[in-house]
Design an enzyme around this catalytic site. Structure first.
Site, PDB file in Angstrom:
ATOM      1  N   GLY A 154      -0.806   9.923 -33.615  1.00 37.42           N
ATOM      2  CA  GLY A 154      -1.596   8.826 -34.153  1.00 37.42           C
ATOM      3  C   GLY A 154      -1.739   7.791 -33.064  1.00 37.42           C
ATOM      4  O   GLY A 154      -0.778   7.101 -32.739  1.00 37.42           O
ATOM      5  N   HIS A 155      -2.903   7.735 -32.437  1.00 36.36           N
ATOM      6  CA  HIS A 155      -3.116   6.818 -31.315  1.00 36.36           C
ATOM      7  C   HIS A 155      -4.088   5.719 -31.746  1.00 36.36           C
ATOM      8  O   HIS A 155      -5.238   6.003 -32.088  1.00 36.36           O
ATOM      9  CB  HIS A 155      -3.658   7.583 -30.103  1.00 36.36           C
ATOM     10  CG  HIS A 155      -2.674   8.598 -29.588  1.00 36.36           C
ATOM     11  ND1 HIS A 155      -2.933   9.416 -28.534  1.00 36.36           N
ATOM     12  CD2 HIS A 155      -1.421   8.897 -29.987  1.00 36.36           C
ATOM     13  CE1 HIS A 155      -1.874  10.195 -28.300  1.00 36.36           C
ATOM     14  NE2 HIS A 155      -0.954   9.893 -29.193  1.00 36.36           N
ATOM     15  N   ASP A 207       4.731   6.698 -30.186  1.00 33.08           N
ATOM     16  CA  ASP A 207       4.203   5.404 -30.629  1.00 33.08           C
ATOM     17  C   ASP A 207       4.487   4.274 -29.641  1.00 33.08           C
ATOM     18  O   ASP A 207       4.708   3.127 -30.036  1.00 33.08           O
ATOM     19  CB  ASP A 207       4.745   5.053 -32.027  1.00 33.08           C
ATOM     20  CG  ASP A 207       4.440   6.143 -33.030  1.00 33.08           C
ATOM     21  OD1 ASP A 207       3.361   6.743 -32.917  1.00 33.08           O
ATOM     22  OD2 ASP A 207       5.277   6.395 -33.910  1.00 33.08           O
ATOM     23  N   LYS A 218       0.449   4.714 -26.218  1.00 33.28           N
ATOM     24  CA  LYS A 218      -0.256   5.596 -25.278  1.00 33.28           C
ATOM     25  C   LYS A 218      -1.766   5.466 -25.466  1.00 33.28           C
ATOM     26  O   LYS A 218      -2.528   5.454 -24.503  1.00 33.28           O
ATOM     27  CB  LYS A 218       0.163   7.066 -25.500  1.00 33.28           C
ATOM     28  CG  LYS A 218       1.629   7.321 -25.245  1.00 33.28           C
ATOM     29  CD  LYS A 218       2.012   8.764 -25.544  1.00 33.28           C
ATOM     30  CE  LYS A 218       1.959   9.106 -27.003  1.00 33.28           C
ATOM     31  NZ  LYS A 218       2.967   8.439 -27.842  1.00 33.28           N
ATOM     32  N   GLN A 256       2.962  12.525 -28.763  1.00 30.40           N
ATOM     33  CA  GLN A 256       4.414  12.527 -28.913  1.00 30.40           C
ATOM     34  C   GLN A 256       5.051  11.952 -27.636  1.00 30.40           C
ATOM     35  O   GLN A 256       4.436  11.121 -26.995  1.00 30.40           O
ATOM     36  CB  GLN A 256       4.961  13.927 -29.269  1.00 30.40           C
ATOM     37  CG  GLN A 256       4.544  14.406 -30.646  1.00 30.40           C
ATOM     38  CD  GLN A 256       3.133  14.953 -30.714  1.00 30.40           C
ATOM     39  OE1 GLN A 256       2.768  15.827 -29.949  1.00 30.40           O
ATOM     40  NE2 GLN A 256       2.329  14.446 -31.610  1.00 30.40           N
TER      41      GLN A 256
END
Ligand code: GDP
Ligand code: IMO
Ligand code: MG
Length: 424
Positions: A40-41, A13, A16, A223
């Site tokens: 989750g991007h 988080d 990225k 990640q």
């Protein structure tokens, strides 16, 4: 013309998605090489917000071919759902390419992820419960089912039969769960096969040809370094290699193809789930970071634990990933703090650790040694040129650069594309 890896330097988080989105403007191919829909991007374009879990962030640009490499684990329902959502929002996902060697996340993987966590009780990892760990476990024990198996119904059914026989024993006898039925799973997945077929290709060859032809290729890490199965804070990690070295096996290209490795570092640090966290602020300062930084998980909505930037971990990330540069994100969040702290070492009993400790237990008991830097107490979210940042903010960036030993080439001061300061 370059092949660039973008990797998280912390526990995920870091932003990225945003960094990939900014770099994607001039890219041809953007590739995910590990993980699955545990990622989750978040990308903000104008008034729109996109949260991607599996499809590479580059998909928002029509010039980009998004690729899901063999190193990923793929939940087909999630993938198709994400494609449908993008279509509804006017983004064409038809260019997506998927490796036939990627492993499938099956319903029993999700079930096992949930019951194994429950079984661990207070020792639980705090996984995203998306079936990631059990899917990689099957991959490495050579019981996995791959995307390409979907296209041979007889093979698919027989592999599923074998896998399910074992999984049902584990579910019923160890975890006291109901067994799962073969037919509905088989029917469900074979239906996905029809819809995925046109996207499946030899992605290793596709990427290799793009690099050979001088196209710009980005590898999008999910990640991060401290969640790496080998180099992270095991067992509180994910089940893949997010570090830069994961690109080779996760895509099928050699290390000589890579030109740049960009490490994304948040100006402070956060973690979701369990595990050690030396600079954690379990106090009103940490609370303020959560609030101002909006530190709630994109995938599970969980509150992220927050703390000061950890320079020991950052230098470790530089080394493990061979970073050539750093993208420093969420600097705007620090505008609201009087004094900023950065850990430069850990004190533990009679030893001062300046390198990331090889003994995991040190991370639980150590006291971070901090440098204090002055804050700037002014909103910087509208700044568009690095030179217009307050002196103290520039000082903070230059301090991080000095500490890390590699240049900070990008500074992010807000979620949008415009809030990005590129340094020479
Ligand atoms: P990722 O998993 O590394 O892609 O990061 P996430 O998307 O999970 O979390 C980063 C969050 O911070 C997202 O909500 C982004 O929109 C947001 N974000 C990214 N860069 C910045 C920034 O520079 N400032 C602020 N305030 N928010 C940012
Ligand atoms: P992005 O790409 C933050 C964490 C989980 C848990 C551990 C293992 O958005 O940075 P898993 O479901 O992978 O078996 O969970 O890893 N985790 C993440 N934390 N960001 C992520 O992805 C994460 N993906 C997994 O919270 O602690
Ligand atoms: Mg995220």
């Amino acid at each position: 013309m370059s092949a660039t890896i973008v990797v998280g330097t912390q526990w995920g988080d870091e932003g990225k998605g945003k960094v990939i989105d900014v770099l994607s403007e001039g890219a041809d191919v953007v590739v995910r090489y590990q993980g699955g829909n545990n990622a989750g991007h978040t990308i903000v374009v104008g008034a729109e917000r996109f949260a991607l879990t599996l499809i590479p962030s580059g998909v928002l640009y029509p010039n980009v071919t998004p690729v899901i490499g063999n190193g990923c684990v793929v939940d087909p329902a999630v993938l198709l759902g994400e494609m449908a959502t993008l279509s509804e929002r006017g983004i064409d996902p038809s260019r997506l390419r998927l490796s036939g060697n990627a492993h499938l996340i099956m319903p029993y993987h999700r079930k096992l992820d949930a019951v194994m966590e429950r079984f661990l009780g207070r020792q639980q990892i705090g996984t995203t419960k998306r079936g990631i760990g059990p899917a990689y476990t099957d991959k490495y024990s050579r019981q996995g089912i791959r995307v390409q198996d979907l296209f041979d119904p007889k093979i698919f059914r027989s592999k599923l039969e074998v896998a399910l026989k074992e999984k049902n024993k584990i579910l019923t006898k160890i975890y006291n769960q109901m067994p799962m039925d073969l037919d509905p799973i088989c029917d469900e997945y074979l239906e996905y096969a029809d819809r995925l077929h046109e996207h499946v290709t030899d992605t290793s060859l596709l990427v290799w040809e793009a690099i050979r032809d001088g196209e710009t290729v980005l590898f999008e890490g999910a990640q991060a370094t401290l969640l790496d199965i080998d180099h992270g804070t095991y067992p509180f990690v994910t089940s893949s290699n997010p570090t830069a070295g994961g690109v080779g096996p996760g895509v099928g290209i050699g290390p000589t193809a890579i030109d740049r490795v960009v490490g994304v570092a948040k100006a402070y640090i956060s973690r979701v789930g369990s595990g050690p966290f030396p600079t954690e602020l379990d106090n009103p300062i940490g609370e303020k970071m959560v609030e101002i930084g909006g530190e709630f998980g994109t995938v599970t909505g969980r509150r992220r634990r927050c703390g000061w930037l950890d320079g020991v971990a950052l230098r470790y990330a530089v080394r493990i990933n061979g970073l050539t540069e750093i993208a420093l994100t969420k600097l705007d969040v620090l505008s609201h703090f009087e004094t900023l702290r950065v850990a430069t070492a850990y004190d533990s009993l009679d030893h001062r650790h300046t390198e990331f400790p090889r003994q995991q237990r040190v991370l639980y008991n150590c006291h971070p040694v901090y440098d204090d830097l002055p804050g700037w107490n002014t909103d910087i979210s509208g700044v568009t040129d690095y030179r217009d940042l307050p002196k103290q903010a520039q000082q903070y960036v230059e301090y991080v650069e000095e500490l890390a030993g590699v240049p900070v080439t990008m500074v992010s001061v807000g979620p949008s594309r415009a809030a990005t300061l590129v340094r020479g």
